[in-house]
Design an enzyme around this catalytic site. Structure first.
Site, PDB file in Angstrom:
ATOM      1  N   LYS A  13       0.837  -1.219   0.000  1.00 39.35           N
ATOM      2  CA  LYS A  13       0.000   0.000   0.000  1.00 39.35           C
ATOM      3  C   LYS A  13       0.864   1.259   0.000  1.00 39.35           C
ATOM      4  O   LYS A  13       0.637   2.178  -0.775  1.00 39.35           O
ATOM      5  CB  LYS A  13      -0.891   0.064   1.260  1.00 39.35           C
ATOM      6  N   ARG A  88      -9.721   1.870   8.772  1.00 36.95           N
ATOM      7  CA  ARG A  88      -9.398   0.468   9.046  1.00 36.95           C
ATOM      8  C   ARG A  88     -10.591  -0.286   9.622  1.00 36.95           C
ATOM      9  O   ARG A  88     -10.483  -1.493   9.842  1.00 36.95           O
ATOM     10  CB  ARG A  88      -8.263   0.414  10.073  1.00 36.95           C
ATOM     11  N   ARG A 127      10.787  -6.003   5.280  1.00 38.29           N
ATOM     12  CA  ARG A 127      10.543  -4.568   5.020  1.00 38.29           C
ATOM     13  C   ARG A 127      11.547  -3.710   5.787  1.00 38.29           C
ATOM     14  O   ARG A 127      11.866  -3.971   6.937  1.00 38.29           O
ATOM     15  CB  ARG A 127       9.117  -4.223   5.464  1.00 38.29           C
ATOM     16  N   ARG A 160      10.809  -1.622  11.316  1.00 30.29           N
ATOM     17  CA  ARG A 160       9.793  -1.170  12.269  1.00 30.29           C
ATOM     18  C   ARG A 160       9.724  -2.128  13.454  1.00 30.29           C
ATOM     19  O   ARG A 160       9.823  -3.338  13.268  1.00 30.29           O
ATOM     20  CB  ARG A 160       8.422  -1.146  11.573  1.00 30.29           C
ATOM     21  N   ARG A 172      -1.758  -8.110  14.154  1.00 32.16           N
ATOM     22  CA  ARG A 172      -2.157  -7.126  13.135  1.00 32.16           C
ATOM     23  C   ARG A 172      -2.913  -7.803  11.993  1.00 32.16           C
ATOM     24  O   ARG A 172      -3.892  -7.263  11.479  1.00 32.16           O
ATOM     25  CB  ARG A 172      -0.911  -6.397  12.601  1.00 32.16           C
TER      26      ARG A 172
HETATM   27  P1  AMP Z   1       0.626   0.797   9.507  1.00 29.60           P
HETATM   28  O1  AMP Z   1       1.888   1.563   9.286  1.00 29.60           O
HETATM   29  O2  AMP Z   1      -0.514   1.253   8.638  1.00 29.60           O
HETATM   30  O3  AMP Z   1       0.829  -0.696   9.466  1.00 29.60           O
HETATM   31  O4  AMP Z   1       0.160   1.144  11.007  1.00 29.60           O
HETATM   32  C1  AMP Z   1       0.963   0.803  12.120  1.00 29.60           C
HETATM   33  C2  AMP Z   1       0.104   0.768  13.360  1.00 29.60           C
HETATM   34  O5  AMP Z   1      -0.469   2.064  13.622  1.00 29.60           O
HETATM   35  C3  AMP Z   1      -1.089  -0.179  13.299  1.00 29.60           C
HETATM   36  O6  AMP Z   1      -0.745  -1.525  13.607  1.00 29.60           O
HETATM   37  C4  AMP Z   1      -2.022   0.432  14.341  1.00 29.60           C
HETATM   38  O7  AMP Z   1      -1.584   0.110  15.654  1.00 29.60           O
HETATM   39  C5  AMP Z   1      -1.785   1.928  14.146  1.00 29.60           C
HETATM   40  N1  AMP Z   1      -2.735   2.490  13.162  1.00 29.60           N
HETATM   41  C6  AMP Z   1      -2.452   2.940  11.901  1.00 29.60           C
HETATM   42  N2  AMP Z   1      -3.568   3.362  11.282  1.00 29.60           N
HETATM   43  C7  AMP Z   1      -4.588   3.186  12.161  1.00 29.60           C
HETATM   44  C8  AMP Z   1      -5.994   3.402  12.090  1.00 29.60           C
HETATM   45  N3  AMP Z   1      -6.585   3.869  10.988  1.00 29.60           N
HETATM   46  N4  AMP Z   1      -6.728   3.113  13.208  1.00 29.60           N
HETATM   47  C9  AMP Z   1      -6.145   2.638  14.320  1.00 29.60           C
HETATM   48  N5  AMP Z   1      -4.835   2.365  14.436  1.00 29.60           N
HETATM   49  C10 AMP Z   1      -4.053   2.628  13.366  1.00 29.60           C
END
Ligand code: AMP
Length: 219
Positions: A13, A88, A127, A160, A172
Site C-alpha cells: 500500500k 481500518r 521490510r 519497524r 495485526r
Molecule cells: P501501519 O503503518 O498502517 O501498518 O500502522 C501501524 C500501526 O499504527 C497499526 O498496527 C495500528 O496500531 C496503528 N494504526 C495505523 N492506522 C490506524 C488506524 N486507521 N486506526 C487505528 N490504528 C491505526
C-alpha cells in the site's frame, strides 16, 4: 480526488501510494507514519498511541479520527489525498464519510491490494523503512541501491518495531481480517472498489499495478 489504499500489511500500500503521489501530485496520508513520527518525537499523542501500536492493536478512534480530520484540513489536501492505513474499520469509514461530506468531497477510489498470506508475512519481515523521508524498501523485492541506506535521502534504513515481533505481526493480520476486510464489501457497495492481486508468483508488484492505475486515471 480522495483515494484509499486498502489491503493487509505488507501488500505494498505504502509503495503504491508513493507512485500515486508522484503521478497525481496529491499528498499521501499514512496514519502509521504520523503515529511513528509522534512516537519518535515522544509527543503526548505518540506516547499514547505507542501503547497500542507496540502490541499490534488499533489506536482508539478518539485519537485517530481527529488526527486524520486535522490533516485533511491542511492546505496541501485541497485537491485531495491518498489515504494509506485509514479507514481500518467500518466506524472509521463512516467518520471519514462525514468529514469529507463537510468539505463537499467523497471517496473516489478504493484500491484493494490482495496478496497470499505467506508472502505477506515474508514481506513484513524483510521490510525496511526510512525514518526520515518514510520511503519503504524490501531487502528481497525492492532493495535500496546501497544496502541499508535510503535511495532518496541517504538516511540509514530501519526495521519497524512492530515488524520485528512475530506476536504483533500475527495480531495485526488477525485485526485486519476481522475489522478491515469488511471494508471491501462496504466500498464495493459504494461502487468505488478496485481490487489488485499483487504477488511475486505472477510477477505483479505495486509498481506495475500503479502504472496501469495512473494511466487509467489520466485518460
Ligand atoms: P501501519 O503503518 O498502517 O501498518 O500502522 C501501524 C500501526 O499504527 C497499526 O498496527 C495500528 O496500531 C496503528 N494504526 C495505523 N492506522 C490506524 C488506524 N486507521 N486506526 C487505528 N490504528 C491505526
Amino acid at each position: 480526488m480522495i483515494i484509499i489504499m486498502l489491503g493487509a500489511q505488507g501488500t505494498g500500500k505504502g509503495t503504491m501510494a508513493g507512485y500515486l503521489v508522484a503521478g497525481l501530485g496529491i499528498p499521501q496520508i499514512s496514519t502509521g507514519d504520523i503515529f511513528r513520527a509522534n512516537i519518535q518525537n515522544q509527543t503526548e499523542l505518540g506516547i499514547e498511541a505507542d501503547k497500542y501500536i507496540s502490541k499490534g492493536e488499533l489506536v482508539p478512534d478518539s485519537i485517530t479520527v481527529p488526527m486524520v480530520a486535522n490533516r485533511l484540513e491542511e492546505e496541501d489536501c485541497q485537491d485531495g489525498a491518498i489515504l494509506d492505513g485509514f479507514p481500518r474499520t467500518i466506524e472509521q469509514a463512516e467518520s471519514l464519510k462525514e468529514i469529507l461530506a463537510k468539505k463537499d468531497k467523497k471517496v473516489d477510489l478504493v484500491i484493494n491490494l490482495t496478496t497470499p498470506r505467506e508472502e505477506i508475512i515474508d514481506r513484513m519481515v524483510t521490510r525496511r523503512v526510512c525514518p526520515n523521508c518514510k520511503a519503504t524498501f524490501n531487502t528481497k523485492l525492492c532493495p535500496p541501491k546501497v544496502e541499508g541506506i535510503c535511495d532518496n535521502c541517504g538516511t540509514a534504513l530501519v526495521q519497524r518495531d512492530d515488524d520485528k515481533d512475530p506476536k504483533a505481526i500475527e495480531k495485526r493480520l488477525q485485526i485486519y481480517e476481522e475489522k478491515t476486510m469488511p471494508l471491501v464489501e462496504y466500498y464495493q457497495k459504494e461502487g468505488v472498489l478496485r481490487t489488485e492481486f499483487i504477488s511475486t508468483s505472477i510477477n505483479r508488484l505495486a509498481k506495475e499495478a500503479s502504472e496501469e492505475i495512473l494511466a487509467e486515471l489520466k485518460k
